[in-house]
Design an enzyme around this catalytic site. Structure first.
Site, short mmCIF file in Angstrom:
data_model
loop_
_atom_site.label_atom_id
_atom_site.label_comp_id
_atom_site.label_asym_id
_atom_site.label_seq_id
_atom_site.Cartn_x
_atom_site.Cartn_y
_atom_site.Cartn_z
N ARG A 86 57.12 12.78 43.24
CA ARG A 86 57.52 13.94 42.44
C ARG A 86 58.29 14.93 43.32
O ARG A 86 58.44 14.73 44.53
CB ARG A 86 56.29 14.62 41.83
CG ARG A 86 55.32 15.20 42.81
CD ARG A 86 54.28 16.07 42.11
NE ARG A 86 53.56 16.87 43.08
CZ ARG A 86 52.40 16.53 43.63
NH1 ARG A 86 51.83 15.38 43.30
NH2 ARG A 86 51.82 17.31 44.52
N GLY A 87 58.78 15.99 42.69
CA GLY A 87 59.41 17.10 43.40
C GLY A 87 60.65 16.69 44.19
O GLY A 87 61.44 15.84 43.76
N ILE A 88 60.76 17.29 45.37
CA ILE A 88 61.95 17.04 46.21
C ILE A 88 62.04 15.56 46.57
O ILE A 88 63.12 14.96 46.55
CB ILE A 88 61.86 17.92 47.49
CG1 ILE A 88 62.01 19.41 47.12
CG2 ILE A 88 62.92 17.50 48.50
CD1 ILE A 88 61.75 20.37 48.29
N ASN A 140 58.99 13.31 53.89
CA ASN A 140 59.06 14.47 52.98
C ASN A 140 57.69 15.02 52.59
O ASN A 140 57.55 16.20 52.31
CB ASN A 140 59.84 14.05 51.72
CG ASN A 140 59.56 14.94 50.54
OD1 ASN A 140 60.12 16.03 50.41
ND2 ASN A 140 58.67 14.49 49.64
N GLY A 159 54.40 16.81 52.15
CA GLY A 159 53.92 18.02 52.81
C GLY A 159 53.29 18.94 51.79
O GLY A 159 53.25 18.62 50.60
N TYR A 178 51.26 27.21 57.49
CA TYR A 178 52.42 26.42 57.02
C TYR A 178 53.62 26.65 57.94
O TYR A 178 54.29 25.70 58.35
CB TYR A 178 52.73 26.83 55.57
CG TYR A 178 53.87 26.07 54.92
CD1 TYR A 178 53.76 24.72 54.63
CD2 TYR A 178 55.05 26.73 54.57
CE1 TYR A 178 54.80 24.03 54.01
CE2 TYR A 178 56.10 26.05 53.94
CZ TYR A 178 55.96 24.70 53.66
OH TYR A 178 57.00 24.03 53.04
N PRO A 230 64.85 23.37 53.39
CA PRO A 230 65.11 24.03 52.12
C PRO A 230 64.46 25.41 52.08
O PRO A 230 63.42 25.64 52.70
CB PRO A 230 64.43 23.12 51.08
CG PRO A 230 64.01 21.89 51.81
CD PRO A 230 63.90 22.25 53.26
N GLY A 231 65.09 26.31 51.32
CA GLY A 231 64.41 27.55 50.93
C GLY A 231 63.54 27.23 49.72
O GLY A 231 63.34 26.06 49.36
N TYR A 232 63.02 28.28 49.06
CA TYR A 232 62.16 28.04 47.90
C TYR A 232 62.88 27.16 46.88
O TYR A 232 63.98 27.48 46.44
CB TYR A 232 61.77 29.37 47.24
CG TYR A 232 60.75 30.14 48.05
CD1 TYR A 232 59.45 29.68 48.19
CD2 TYR A 232 61.11 31.34 48.68
CE1 TYR A 232 58.51 30.39 48.94
CE2 TYR A 232 60.18 32.06 49.43
CZ TYR A 232 58.89 31.57 49.56
OH TYR A 232 57.96 32.27 50.30
P1 NDP Z 1 55.28 18.78 45.65
O1 NDP Z 1 53.94 19.40 45.79
O2 NDP Z 1 56.01 18.88 44.37
O3 NDP Z 1 55.23 17.25 46.10
C1 NDP Z 1 54.59 16.88 47.29
C2 NDP Z 1 54.67 15.38 47.44
O4 NDP Z 1 54.02 15.01 48.65
C3 NDP Z 1 53.99 14.66 46.31
O5 NDP Z 1 54.73 13.50 46.00
C4 NDP Z 1 52.63 14.30 46.89
O6 NDP Z 1 52.14 13.13 46.28
C5 NDP Z 1 52.98 14.05 48.35
N1 NDP Z 1 51.86 14.27 49.23
C6 NDP Z 1 51.13 15.42 49.40
N2 NDP Z 1 50.14 15.21 50.26
C7 NDP Z 1 50.22 13.90 50.64
C8 NDP Z 1 49.46 13.09 51.50
N3 NDP Z 1 48.41 13.55 52.17
N4 NDP Z 1 49.83 11.79 51.64
C9 NDP Z 1 50.89 11.29 50.98
N5 NDP Z 1 51.64 12.01 50.15
C10 NDP Z 1 51.31 13.30 49.98
O7 NDP Z 1 56.12 19.44 46.85
P2 NDP Z 1 57.69 19.62 47.06
O8 NDP Z 1 58.45 18.52 46.45
O9 NDP Z 1 58.01 21.02 46.73
O10 NDP Z 1 57.72 19.53 48.66
C11 NDP Z 1 58.18 18.39 49.35
C12 NDP Z 1 58.43 18.78 50.80
O11 NDP Z 1 59.37 19.84 50.85
C13 NDP Z 1 57.17 19.31 51.51
O12 NDP Z 1 57.17 18.87 52.84
C14 NDP Z 1 57.36 20.82 51.46
O13 NDP Z 1 56.68 21.48 52.49
C15 NDP Z 1 58.86 20.92 51.62
N6 NDP Z 1 59.45 22.15 51.14
C16 NDP Z 1 59.25 22.57 49.84
C17 NDP Z 1 59.83 23.76 49.43
C18 NDP Z 1 59.63 24.29 48.04
O14 NDP Z 1 59.92 25.50 47.84
N7 NDP Z 1 59.21 23.50 47.06
C19 NDP Z 1 60.67 24.57 50.33
C20 NDP Z 1 60.81 24.02 51.65
C21 NDP Z 1 60.23 22.85 52.02
P3 NDP Z 1 50.56 12.84 46.10
O15 NDP Z 1 49.89 14.18 45.87
O16 NDP Z 1 50.47 11.91 44.96
O17 NDP Z 1 50.14 12.19 47.36
#
Ligand code: NDP
Length: 253
Positions: free
Chosen positions: A16-18, A86, A88, A151, A181-183
């Site tokens: 999901r997400g990024i 990715n 996090g 963080y 990325p920013g927010y």
């Molecule tokens: P989401 O919370 O939307 O998605 C996070 C993804 O990481 C999910 O697919 C989740 O899947 C996976 N994940 C989380 N924990 C684990 C784990 N322990 N093992 C395996 N997979 C894991 O976050 P974003 O898409 O927003 O963020 C993605 C990255 O971008 C992160 O590193 C975040 O720090 C960074 N980022 C995000 C920003 C934002 O504003 N959104 C800005 C800057 C950076 P599942 O839970 O199923 O494991």
């Protein structure tokens, strides 16, 4: 653009997400894509929607599980040419209310998650003298924000890791970079907005305004905009770009 034909990309947190946007962009560019994460539903959905070729289930904080996942992905789709680290997550609290264990768990996820995934693919990349590693860090890896000290510390560590690894691998055909990325408009930010609203009683719009106060762009970044930056770093044209932080933050940095 189909310059990644024949390449195998592994995207951690690609359900999901990024991560999902990155997986979709890599697929569009012709790569075979494995998404890795904990939740099978989101991963299977990403495959069903054509955003990935297949998935493996693993927690990135567990080195053994990541190794097993990478082995399964390689049996299915060949050696990993492109790693997008990715996965996090963030938690917010004032520094004195952030327990040492919260620091440890955010380091396990954001830093050791990148370390474990990189350790699982780097030897093979070096042997084949080709590879791309892109870590999704954050503007929080380049500047300080209040109330997210754990963080910020973890994402600064990711940027340091990328810079160091880039020096070690530069002569071996492998590049190592970070996107910052920013927010960005994902569940992670939507959850933060809901928490700010619940804690302060402010509207969602007000809460969004406070997150965006330092952004000249004045809006959330789109996941697809982060994906485009990753795609560039994975392209053959970026073979001399290593150790860099590509900021996607609308002028904030
Ligand atoms: P989401 O919370 O939307 O998605 C996070 C993804 O990481 C999910 O697919 C989740 O899947 C996976 N994940 C989380 N924990 C684990 C784990 N322990 N093992 C395996 N997979 C894991 O976050 P974003 O898409 O927003 O963020 C993605 C990255 O971008 C992160 O590193 C975040 O720090 C960074 N980022 C995000 C920003 C934002 O504003 N959104 C800005 C800057 C950076 P599942 O839970 O199923 O494991």
């Amino acid at each position: 653009m189909a310059s990644l034909q024949g390449r195998h990309a592994l995207v951690t947190g690609g359900g999901r997400g990024i991560g999902r946007s990155i997986a979709a962009a890599l697929m569009q560019a012709g790569a075979a894509v494995t998404v890795l994460g904990r939740g099978e539903k989101a991963l299977a959905d990403a495959v069903g929607q054509g955003c990935a070729s297949g998935y493996v289930i693993a927690d990135v904080t567990d080195a053994h599980a990541v190794n097993n996942g990478v082995q399964k992905a390689m049996i299915a789709r060949g050696p990993v040419d492109l790693l997008i680290a990715n996965a996090g997550g963030a938690e917010s609290a004032p520094f004195l209310k952030t327990a040492p264990d919260q620091f440890r768990s955010l380091f396990e996820l954001n830093v050791m998650g990148v370390v474990h995934a990189t350790r699982a693919v780097l030897d093979g990349m070096r042997e084949r003298r080709t590879g791309r590693i892109v870590a999704v860090a954050s503007t929080a890896g380049l500047k300080g924000y209040g109330y997210v000290s754990a963080y910020c510390a973890a994402k600064h560590a990711v940027v340091g890791l990328v810079r160091s690894l880039a020096v070690e691998t530069a002569a071996s055909g492998v590049t190592v970079n970070a996107v910052c990325p920013g927010y960005t408009d994902t569940e992670l930010v939507q959850e933060s907005l809901a928490k700010i609203s619940a804690k302060t009683g402010r509207s969602r719009e007000d809460a969004l305004g406070s997150l965006l106060k330092d952004s000249p762009l004045g809006r959330l970044v789109k996941p697809q905009e982060v994906a485009a930056a990753v795609l560039y770093l994975c392209s053959p044209e970026a073979s001399a770009v290593t150790g860099t932080t590509l900021v996607v933050a609308g002028g904030e940095i």
